[in-house]
Scaffold this active site. Structure first.
Site, PDB file in Angstrom:
ATOM      1  N   SER A  37       0.962  -1.217   0.128  1.00 45.49           N
ATOM      2  CA  SER A  37       0.094  -0.037   0.151  1.00 45.49           C
ATOM      3  C   SER A  37       0.836   1.324  -0.034  1.00 45.49           C
ATOM      4  O   SER A  37       0.374   2.267  -0.437  1.00 45.49           O
ATOM      5  CB  SER A  37      -0.965  -0.076   1.259  1.00 45.49           C
ATOM      6  OG  SER A  37      -1.624  -1.187   1.549  1.00 45.49           O
ATOM      7  N   GLU A  58      -5.248  -1.248  -8.472  1.00 39.22           N
ATOM      8  CA  GLU A  58      -4.003   0.018  -9.039  1.00 39.22           C
ATOM      9  C   GLU A  58      -2.865  -0.742  -9.617  1.00 39.22           C
ATOM     10  O   GLU A  58      -2.308  -1.555  -8.797  1.00 39.22           O
ATOM     11  CB  GLU A  58      -3.716   0.980  -7.972  1.00 39.22           C
ATOM     12  CG  GLU A  58      -4.755   1.750  -7.272  1.00 39.22           C
ATOM     13  CD  GLU A  58      -4.558   2.650  -6.224  1.00 39.22           C
ATOM     14  OE1 GLU A  58      -4.864   3.788  -6.383  1.00 39.22           O
ATOM     15  OE2 GLU A  58      -3.571   2.440  -5.396  1.00 39.22           O
ATOM     16  N   ASN A 118      -4.842   6.414  -1.860  1.00 38.50           N
ATOM     17  CA  ASN A 118      -4.428   6.725  -0.469  1.00 38.50           C
ATOM     18  C   ASN A 118      -3.850   8.086  -0.766  1.00 38.50           C
ATOM     19  O   ASN A 118      -3.737   8.657   0.269  1.00 38.50           O
ATOM     20  CB  ASN A 118      -3.575   5.553  -0.196  1.00 38.50           C
ATOM     21  CG  ASN A 118      -3.856   4.332   0.484  1.00 38.50           C
ATOM     22  OD1 ASN A 118      -5.310   4.294   0.740  1.00 38.50           O
ATOM     23  ND2 ASN A 118      -3.552   3.189   0.515  1.00 38.50           N
TER      24      ASN A 118
END
Ligand SMILES: NC(=O)c1ccc[n+]([C@@H]2O[C@H](COP(=O)([O-])OP(=O)(O)OC[C@H]3O[C@@H](n4cnc5c(N)ncnc54)[C@H](O)[C@@H]3O)[C@@H](O)[C@H]2O)c1
Length: 394
Positions: free
Chosen positions: A125, A158, A196
């Site tokens: 992430s 993604e 994010n």
């Protein structure tokens, strides 16, 4: 690499790894799933079996297909030194703990096992894909493939090539995600990728509004839901995600951008984490989830709600516009990412066009002159769009 023909490896059988393994097996692949912790793959296998049983009970899959999916799953207990089970994999996706050196060690070991044209994908992430690729001998085949939790239910993936990733590796990974029924977007290897990064003000600006005493938690959540149209308010969402997890993402994006004040974490959030008020998982966060606790009532003041939404949404739109300006992703992919990855009620660029770019700019200029903080600086692309009378979603 044709779908179904390639064997997919998944390392790490936690929340994400098991979900990714399920997605690949349902799409017809033979899947090798491993974990270093004893028994973890069996726990994951049971979880996948239960998830498939739910699909069968809801009539979305028949039992024979569910059995086939499970039969395609091969379990392996591995350490970084015993990765033979991945020998035949055309792609290995790692979903181990979020630690750079653990992931680098794993990729270095995997490249000694898999074929030269096999892809090494990471579900990280927050880590740099370049830093992962750079630790291997063949950085051209290392790429980010960022799923959202829970992977079988969330549509978005993604795809994150590093500067060293080969174009055909990006194309093959993207094609695989599409073949698995996912909506894929391509993002550059920058902190937070698309979702994010662009979502930070949803939390950060709401926290500022709380800290300044403009409204309480329940009122801000009510405003963002009822007036903003978001499925969850920022505070109930942070409690759901876990305040520790949310703070870690914000801190990592803040550091990743060399401490750009736009992403500065909140002291309020840090104190909550320090106090152990992590959210639903600890039964206390911004709200109290213990039995018998009363839910606080929002102040249903429509004018106040509109001011809250205007401020938070202007910050979100600015972040989306700036991500386009800095070529993090195409405008279309930024829209897809925020609607499919975090279920925003509409794409932020389209939202900006609906409000009017001049009005968004006026909100940001007003905040910047009031606070004198760089945090509120409008994106040069927003300014240019207003000057040239161009829509944000061109
Ligand atoms: N949880 C989320 O919402 C989410 C969403 C997107 C991406 N991610 C990323 O996915 C990755 C995994 O997250 P998670 O939430 O599934 O974590 P998790 O803690 O649930 O699972 C991690 C698993 O990896 C195993 N593991 C650790 N080191 C290993 C190694 N060297 N070899 C093999 N197995 C190893 C652990 O035993 C554990 O079972 C992280 O990089 C995280 O940042 C998480």
């Amino acid at each position: 690499m044709t779908t179904g023909s390639v064997t997919v490896g998944v390392v790490g059988a936690g929340a994400m790894g098991r979900g990714i393994a399920q997605v690949a097996a349902v799409a017809g692949h033979r899947v090798v799933l491993s974990d270093a912790r004893e028994g973890a793959v069996h726990v994951a296998h049971d979880a996948i079996r239960s998830a498939l049983a739910r699909e069968v009970s809801k009539g979305r899959m028949d039992q024979a297909r569910a059995d086939d999916v499970l039969a395609r799953l091969e379990l392996a207990e591995t350490t970084s030194r015993e990765l033979d089970a991945f020998r035949d994999c055309g792609i290995v996706i790692e979903a181990v703990v979020e630690d750079l050196s653990t992931k680098q060690t794993l990729f270095r070991a995997l490249e000694g096992v898999v074929a030269r044209d096999a892809i090494l994908a990471t579900n990280t992430s927050s880590l740099s894909i370049a830093a992962l690729g750079g630790a291997t001998g063949h950085a051209d085949r290392v790429i980010g493939m960022h799923f959202f939790n829970p992977a079988p239910l969330m549509a978005l993936v993604e795809i994150v090539p590093a500067i060293t990733t080969a174009a055909d590796v990006t194309a093959r990974t993207d094609a695989l995600a599409s073949a698995w029924g996912k909506t894929s977007v391509v993002a550059t290897d920058t902190p937070g990728f698309i979702v994010n990064r662009v979502a930070r003000p949803f939390y950060g600006e709401s926290l500022r509004i709380l800290e300044e005493g403009l409204a309480d938690v329940a009122t801000i959540d009510w405003a963002m839901r009822d007036v903003g149209g978001f499925r969850m308010g920022p505070f109930e969402l942070m409690d759901f995600i876990g305040n520790d997890v949310n703070l870690a993402v914000t801190s990592s994006v803040f550091e990743g951008f060399f401490f750009d004040p736009r992403y500065r974490p909140s002291l309020t959030q840090r104190r909550l984490v320090e106090a152990g008020l992590l959210g639903r998982k600890r039964e206390r966060g911004y709200y109290d989830y213990r039995a018998g606790a009363a839910a606080p009532e929002p102040r249903r003041d429509r004018g106040l709600a509109e001011r809250i939404v205007e401020r938070v949404v202007a910050m979100l739109i600015n972040e989306a516009v700036d991500a386009v300006r800095l070529r993090v992703a195409s405008p279309a992919d930024v829209e897809l990412a925020m609607t499919k990855g975090v279920n925003y009620p509409r794409g932020l660029l389209a939202w900006g066009d609906r409000i009017g770019p001049a009005s968004v700019l006026a909100t940001l200029d007003g905040l910047q002159s009031e606070y004198g903080e760089d945090r509120y600086r409008p994106s040069p692309l927003l300014r240019a769009s207003v000057r040239d009378q161009r829509p944000l979603l061109g």
